[in-house]
Write a protein that holds these residues in place. Structure first.
Motif, PDB file in Angstrom:
ATOM      1  N   PRO A 473      14.661   2.237   7.277  1.00  0.00           N
ATOM      2  CA  PRO A 473      14.359   3.238   8.303  1.00  0.00           C
ATOM      3  C   PRO A 473      14.317   4.668   7.778  1.00  0.00           C
ATOM      4  CG  PRO A 473      16.601   2.442   8.548  1.00  0.00           C
ATOM      5  CD  PRO A 473      15.970   1.609   7.479  1.00  0.00           C
ATOM      6  N   THR A 474      14.624   4.888   6.489  1.00  0.00           N
ATOM      7  CA  THR A 474      14.456   6.235   5.938  1.00  0.00           C
ATOM      8  C   THR A 474      13.011   6.472   5.503  1.00  0.00           C
ATOM      9  OG1 THR A 474      15.072   5.567   3.686  1.00  0.00           O
ATOM     10  CG2 THR A 474      16.842   6.316   5.138  1.00  0.00           C
ATOM     11  N   MET A 475      12.161   5.480   5.648  1.00  0.00           N
ATOM     12  CA  MET A 475      10.728   5.672   5.440  1.00  0.00           C
ATOM     13  C   MET A 475      10.044   5.852   6.792  1.00  0.00           C
ATOM     14  SD  MET A 475       9.632   2.934   2.526  1.00  0.00           S
ATOM     15  CE  MET A 475      10.315   3.027   0.872  1.00  0.00           C
ATOM     16  N   ARG A 476       8.987   6.631   6.809  1.00  0.00           N
ATOM     17  CA  ARG A 476       8.213   6.814   8.045  1.00  0.00           C
ATOM     18  C   ARG A 476       6.750   6.560   7.745  1.00  0.00           C
ATOM     19  NH1 ARG A 476       5.789  11.427  10.313  1.00  0.00           N
ATOM     20  NH2 ARG A 476       6.900  12.821   8.896  1.00  0.00           N
ATOM     21  N   LEU A 477       6.149   5.725   8.566  1.00  0.00           N
ATOM     22  CA  LEU A 477       4.734   5.386   8.393  1.00  0.00           C
ATOM     23  C   LEU A 477       3.903   6.215   9.355  1.00  0.00           C
ATOM     24  CD1 LEU A 477       2.613   3.564   7.060  1.00  0.00           C
ATOM     25  CD2 LEU A 477       3.050   1.893   8.869  1.00  0.00           C
ATOM     26  N   GLU A 478       2.881   6.878   8.817  1.00  0.00           N
ATOM     27  CA  GLU A 478       2.023   7.738   9.627  1.00  0.00           C
ATOM     28  C   GLU A 478       0.560   7.365   9.413  1.00  0.00           C
ATOM     29  OE1 GLU A 478       0.712  12.476   9.977  1.00  0.00           O
ATOM     30  OE2 GLU A 478       1.907  11.760   8.290  1.00  0.00           O
ATOM     31  N   GLN A 479      -0.143   7.165  10.503  1.00  0.00           N
ATOM     32  CA  GLN A 479      -1.596   7.001  10.463  1.00  0.00           C
ATOM     33  C   GLN A 479      -2.168   8.328  10.958  1.00  0.00           C
ATOM     34  OE1 GLN A 479      -3.160   4.098   9.580  1.00  0.00           O
ATOM     35  NE2 GLN A 479      -1.528   2.585   9.663  1.00  0.00           N
ATOM     36  N   ASN A 480      -2.507   9.233  10.043  1.00  0.00           N
ATOM     37  CA  ASN A 480      -2.905  10.584  10.428  1.00  0.00           C
ATOM     38  C   ASN A 480      -4.319  10.582  10.999  1.00  0.00           C
ATOM     39  OD1 ASN A 480      -3.924  13.430  10.145  1.00  0.00           O
ATOM     40  ND2 ASN A 480      -1.845  13.723   9.369  1.00  0.00           N
ATOM     41  N   ASP A 482      -6.062  13.128  12.001  1.00  0.00           N
ATOM     42  CA  ASP A 482      -6.876  14.263  11.562  1.00  0.00           C
ATOM     43  C   ASP A 482      -7.480  14.029  10.185  1.00  0.00           C
ATOM     44  OD1 ASP A 482      -6.398  15.674  13.878  1.00  0.00           O
ATOM     45  OD2 ASP A 482      -4.607  16.652  13.081  1.00  0.00           O
ATOM     46  N   THR A 483      -6.651  13.547   9.263  1.00  0.00           N
ATOM     47  CA  THR A 483      -7.122  13.382   7.879  1.00  0.00           C
ATOM     48  C   THR A 483      -7.565  11.954   7.592  1.00  0.00           C
ATOM     49  OG1 THR A 483      -4.896  12.841   7.072  1.00  0.00           O
ATOM     50  CG2 THR A 483      -5.499  15.172   7.132  1.00  0.00           C
ATOM     51  N   HIS A 484      -7.300  11.035   8.533  1.00  0.00           N
ATOM     52  CA  HIS A 484      -7.658   9.617   8.377  1.00  0.00           C
ATOM     53  C   HIS A 484      -6.979   9.005   7.148  1.00  0.00           C
ATOM     54  CE1 HIS A 484     -10.574  10.428  11.494  1.00  0.00           C
ATOM     55  NE2 HIS A 484     -11.123  11.374  10.753  1.00  0.00           N
ATOM     56  N   GLN A 485      -5.751   9.468   6.889  1.00  0.00           N
ATOM     57  CA  GLN A 485      -4.984   8.923   5.773  1.00  0.00           C
ATOM     58  C   GLN A 485      -3.820   8.084   6.286  1.00  0.00           C
ATOM     59  OE1 GLN A 485      -3.888  12.429   3.343  1.00  0.00           O
ATOM     60  NE2 GLN A 485      -5.225  11.594   1.750  1.00  0.00           N
ATOM     61  N   VAL A 486      -3.470   7.068   5.496  1.00  0.00           N
ATOM     62  CA  VAL A 486      -2.220   6.328   5.707  1.00  0.00           C
ATOM     63  C   VAL A 486      -1.169   7.000   4.836  1.00  0.00           C
ATOM     64  CG1 VAL A 486      -1.030   4.130   5.442  1.00  0.00           C
ATOM     65  CG2 VAL A 486      -3.415   4.176   6.189  1.00  0.00           C
ATOM     66  N   VAL A 487      -0.115   7.518   5.469  1.00  0.00           N
ATOM     67  CA  VAL A 487       0.893   8.290   4.745  1.00  0.00           C
ATOM     68  C   VAL A 487       2.254   7.619   4.913  1.00  0.00           C
ATOM     69  CG1 VAL A 487       1.976  10.545   4.426  1.00  0.00           C
ATOM     70  CG2 VAL A 487      -0.413  10.399   5.185  1.00  0.00           C
ATOM     71  N   LEU A 488       2.908   7.346   3.796  1.00  0.00           N
ATOM     72  CA  LEU A 488       4.264   6.816   3.789  1.00  0.00           C
ATOM     73  C   LEU A 488       5.183   7.968   3.405  1.00  0.00           C
ATOM     74  CD1 LEU A 488       5.550   4.039   4.268  1.00  0.00           C
ATOM     75  CD2 LEU A 488       5.501   3.679   1.802  1.00  0.00           C
ATOM     76  N   TRP A 489       5.999   8.403   4.348  1.00  0.00           N
ATOM     77  CA  TRP A 489       6.916   9.512   4.078  1.00  0.00           C
ATOM     78  C   TRP A 489       8.198   8.954   3.469  1.00  0.00           C
ATOM     79  CZ3 TRP A 489       5.933  14.732   4.870  1.00  0.00           C
ATOM     80  CH2 TRP A 489       4.736  15.031   5.500  1.00  0.00           C
ATOM     81  N   CYS A 490       8.598   9.510   2.314  1.00  0.00           N
ATOM     82  CA  CYS A 490       9.746   9.011   1.549  1.00  0.00           C
ATOM     83  C   CYS A 490      10.750  10.138   1.328  1.00  0.00           C
ATOM     84  CB  CYS A 490       9.280   8.452   0.205  1.00  0.00           C
ATOM     85  SG  CYS A 490       8.017   7.161   0.342  1.00  0.00           S
ATOM     86  N   PRO A 515      -4.355  12.117  -3.234  1.00  0.00           N
ATOM     87  CA  PRO A 515      -3.762  13.401  -2.836  1.00  0.00           C
ATOM     88  C   PRO A 515      -3.561  13.475  -1.322  1.00  0.00           C
ATOM     89  CG  PRO A 515      -5.540  13.752  -4.407  1.00  0.00           C
ATOM     90  CD  PRO A 515      -5.592  12.305  -4.032  1.00  0.00           C
ATOM     91  N   HIS A 516      -2.411  13.964  -0.942  1.00  0.00           N
ATOM     92  CA  HIS A 516      -2.106  14.103   0.483  1.00  0.00           C
ATOM     93  C   HIS A 516      -2.864  15.294   1.064  1.00  0.00           C
ATOM     94  CE1 HIS A 516       0.613  15.658   3.816  1.00  0.00           C
ATOM     95  NE2 HIS A 516       0.223  14.475   4.237  1.00  0.00           N
ATOM     96  N   LYS A 517      -3.529  15.068   2.186  1.00  0.00           N
ATOM     97  CA  LYS A 517      -4.298  16.124   2.824  1.00  0.00           C
ATOM     98  C   LYS A 517      -3.485  16.769   3.943  1.00  0.00           C
ATOM     99  CE  LYS A 517      -8.765  13.797   2.067  1.00  0.00           C
ATOM    100  NZ  LYS A 517      -9.928  13.168   2.749  1.00  0.00           N
ATOM    101  N   VAL A 518      -3.609  18.080   4.034  1.00  0.00           N
ATOM    102  CA  VAL A 518      -2.979  18.829   5.116  1.00  0.00           C
ATOM    103  C   VAL A 518      -3.992  19.003   6.233  1.00  0.00           C
ATOM    104  CG1 VAL A 518      -1.983  21.061   5.759  1.00  0.00           C
ATOM    105  CG2 VAL A 518      -1.382  20.004   3.576  1.00  0.00           C
ATOM    106  N   SER A 519      -3.556  18.890   7.470  1.00  0.00           N
ATOM    107  CA  SER A 519      -4.453  18.970   8.631  1.00  0.00           C
ATOM    108  C   SER A 519      -4.860  20.420   8.898  1.00  0.00           C
ATOM    109  CB  SER A 519      -3.764  18.394   9.872  1.00  0.00           C
ATOM    110  OG  SER A 519      -3.412  17.051   9.668  1.00  0.00           O
ATOM    111  N   LEU A 520      -6.037  20.792   8.400  1.00  0.00           N
ATOM    112  CA  LEU A 520      -6.545  22.150   8.619  1.00  0.00           C
ATOM    113  C   LEU A 520      -7.358  22.206   9.907  1.00  0.00           C
ATOM    114  CD1 LEU A 520      -7.699  23.128   5.012  1.00  0.00           C
ATOM    115  CD2 LEU A 520      -5.495  23.530   6.109  1.00  0.00           C
TER     116      LEU A 520
END
Length: 733
Positions: A473-480, A482-490, A515-520
């Protein structure tokens, strides 16, 4: 404890241990920085307790703490592991935790499952800042603690000096609450000039415990050894008496009365159990072929005699599923079932295995339990309430799982085949579903953007990721979106490496890191007009739509506002929604660098239509063209997300942290003192600048700082950076 004159009966090697009552259980978590020797100490304790046949080895050739191949490859612990041993009829659940900061979630799970903590400190490395922070956490909840000093074989290792360091680091206002129970004895110097530690002398009993033969032997110390321990002995006795519940004892002692050793030991055990006295011990692993490692018997005696039973562990808050408080007796074996999944893992042979701490009731195989998971939706965990049948119960022994028939309140057990249970979930009776308050999890703040390596991997990726976050549970899964990226927060780079390795080796999913994209965002800096003309009449049914719009900027957070100011029916009423649909679709695609357009008012002023060739599609296209033309004549700002960052840091590092934040285009909003020696720094920092802040802050503060981030708003990006982003968008587009 070690000064008691009694015979001990270690547990048989390899036997699955069961407890029939909470009083015969001790749950102990080992805490310390990476490399302090926790896993080695667990193996030494298992050897001395007779749980293994020779130094740390079990029948299959592995070690008693073997669990994960990744740990062997990385040469460090990356997850919580349980090693049960037995001493004097007491079952001791030893919870070995990783020392590396990236795996602090495993440490917190161990603290939740335990009733007391052994802080393992290396004589060659000392006490680091993160270990001090964990000590403070334990102090806040009153968890009993003891300190074990390891690596005494290292050159220049000094037990007395390290005891002083521990008293300074852990004693707070009362350094006399951190005192040694034994002093190490060194043998003759070797060729390298180093004198190895061969035994211990008990300060209370004044007995010598010799480990030089590989097995503990008791004898009387020589007359030349007693004067050297007199000062330490007197200080220990005074420290114990100061914690005694008998308020007359100190006056009697200072008046010259000899205090009975039995009374001192009983007072010591009570003070340790209630978390007001913290003994210091020494330990070393057993040499090849030896039966006992130095100090291990003394540690086992401390755990069984001085550490509390599960009865003394406060029960976490329990509610019904709908949130009504529920009062339960602590450790009632016949009470309502309340247990908690403290760890989830996947075994290649039996599937999902849940390590469970039982707080009330008794767990048995094949019973149906209610599984409740609430409060982690923001980390990719859906709330769930399901009934599941408990599979086999077992206790780990190296890589093996040895079956047990039950687990009583206060004990730990591995439960098989709970397919929906995740780390942090509550197990309760099917007809009396309950929910435990979850323990505090650190926020994962390092983004890892991934995509499937191949089509075959793409098919398995979703399931692999869901299993991964169910375990951790210290990981967070994000389907962004805006950027259409799958992001695993660690939590850090090592945490991310383990996640990728588990996806590959455990779930057969190969992924590529991108590369991780920032939502501009984009917005208009000034008012502009545009004319969209979509006219095609060459053969067949034609297309005809013309519209004129005005675009003006709005305050941040306004979104997109569409206004109709058409007069005289220049654009027929049925096509005005078509224009709006067209401009909104174009706004979502962006007008300068491909990022969504926000915070503008788009006003439809005029237009033209054809009685035959105008259509919904034609006016959608005209609306999009009009917005693009307006953007060509306007200054477009790129907007970047800004986060509000709160950094809790030791006073020694405030200057470097603030300087670093300024270098990240941050604006410091203020500072405030938090407790003793800590400062909270609040700042606003562009998210572009803090993608790797979790790693950089740890390096900057030597692991003693932590931070939180919260989205604040989007604001214009500096022109030179915005221009670089536009150029990159042009190259990629």
């Amino acid at each position: 404890m070690g000064d008691k004159a009694q015979t001990h009966h270690p547990g048989a090697a390899g036997r699955a241990l069961e407890a029939d009552q909470p009083a015969s259980v001790r749950n102990v978590v080992l805490v310390g920085h990476s490399g302090s020797g926790k896993t080695t100490l667990v193996e030494a304790l298992a050897l001395s307790a007779g749980a293994v046949n020779r130094a740390g080895r079990v029948e299959d050739g592995g070690t008693v703490s073997d669990y994960d191949e990744i740990e062997h490859r990385q040469q460090r612990s990356v997850q919580l592991s349980l090693v049960p041993v037995e001493w004097d009829g007491i079952k001791i659940n030893l919870l070995d935790t990783p020392g590396y900061a990236d795996f602090v979630g495993e440490l917190r799970a161990g603290l939740r499952a335990a009733d007391a903590a052994l802080f393992v400190v290396s004589a060659s490395d000392g006490v680091d800042g993160s270990t001090r922070m964990v000590w403070e956490e334990c102090a806040a909840v009153g968890m009993p603690r003891a300190i074990v000093i390891t690596h005494l074989e290292a050159a220049r290792a000094d037990f007395e000096e390290m005891t002083r360091v521990c008293a300074e680091a852990f004693g707070g206002d009362d350094p006399d609450a951190v005192l040694p129970l034994y002093l190490p004895l060194r043998g003759p110097e070797g060729p390298d000039g180093h004198a190895p530690v061969t035994g211990l002398v008990g300060l209370l009993s004044q007995k010598l415990f010799d480990y030089s033969t590989g097995e503990r032997k008791e004898s009387e110390p020589g007359a030349d050894q007693l004067p050297g321990m007199e000062e330490a002995r007197n200080r220990l006795i005074e420290g114990i008496i100061a914690e005694s519940e008998d308020e007359t004892l100190m006056d009697r002692y200072l008046g010259g009365e000899m205090v009975d050793i039995k009374t001192l030991i009983e007072d010591l055990e009570r003070a340790v159990a209630r978390g007001s006295f913290f003994p210091v011990l020494a330990a070393a692993p057993a040499a090849e072929g030896a039966k006992q490692g130095l100090g291990t018997v003394e540690l086992l005696e401390l755990v069984t005699g001085g550490f509390p039973t599960p009865f003394e562990h406060p029960l976490p808050d329990v509610t019904t599923i709908d949130g009504k408080p529920r009062q339960l007796k602590p450790c009632d074996t016949g009470g309502p079932l309340v247990a908690e999944v403290v760890k989830t893992s996947s075994d290649p042979y039996v599937g999902r295995v849940s390590l469970v701490r039982v707080f009330s009731g008794t767990v048995r195989p094949d019973q149906t339990v209610h599984v409740s998971g609430h409060g982690l939706a923001d980390r990719g965990h859906e709330d769930h309430d399901v009934d599941e049948k408990v599979g086999a119960l077992s206790m780990p022994f190296g890589k093996q799982q040895r079956p047990v028939t039950h687990a009583v309140a206060g004990d730990l057990v591995c439960v098989a085949k709970l397919g929906r249970a995740e780390t942090g979930d509550t197990l309760s009776a099917k007809d009396d579903p309950l929910l435990m308050e979850p323990w505090r999890m650190p926020d994962p703040l390092l983004p890892l953007a991934i995509h499937a390596h191949s089509k075959a991997d793409e098919d398995k990726l979703s399931q692999g990721l869901s299993r991964l976050v169910a375990e951790d549970p210290t990981m967070r899964l994000e389907q962004n979106q805006d950027t259409h990226q799958v992001v695993l927060w660690c939590l850090g780079e090592a945490h991310a490496d383990v996640a990728l390795e588990r996806l590959r080796s455990r779930y057969g999913v190969q992924v590529d890191v991108v590369p991780h994209k920032v939502s501009l965002r984009e917005t208009f800096a000034n008012r502009a007009t545009g004319r969209g003309r979509h006219v095609k009449q060459s053969g067949g049914h034609g297309q005809y739509a013309i519209c004129e719009i005005e675009v003006e900027p709005l305050p941040g957070g306004s979104g997109i506002e569409f206004v109709d100011k058409v007069v005289g029916g220049a654009v027929p009423r049925q096509f005005i929604p078509s224009v709006e649909k067209g401009v909104r679709a174009q706004a979502a695609k962006g007008v300068a660098a491909g990022y969504p357009l926000v915070d503008v008012r788009i006003t439809l002023l005029d237009g033209k239509a054809h009685s035959v060739d105008s259509s919904d599609a034609a006016f959608q296209t005209a609306g999009a063209l009009a917005l693009r033309e307006a953007a060509a004549d306007a200054r477009i700002h790129l907007l970047e997300p800004v986060a509000e960052v709160s950094v809790l840091v030791g006073d020694d590092y405030v200057g470097p942290v603030m300087s670093d934040l300024s270098g990240r285009r941050g604006r410091v909003l203020g500072t405030e003192q938090v407790g003793s020696g800590r400062t909270l720094i609040r700042a606003e920092v562009p998210e572009f600048e803090i993608g790797r802040y979790a790693v950089d802050l740890r390096s900057l503060s030597h692991g003693t700082a932590r931070f939180d981030r919260l989205y604040a708003r989007h604001e214009p990006m500096p022109p030179q950076i915005a221009e670089r982003i536009r150029e990159q968008a042009g190259e990629n587009g």
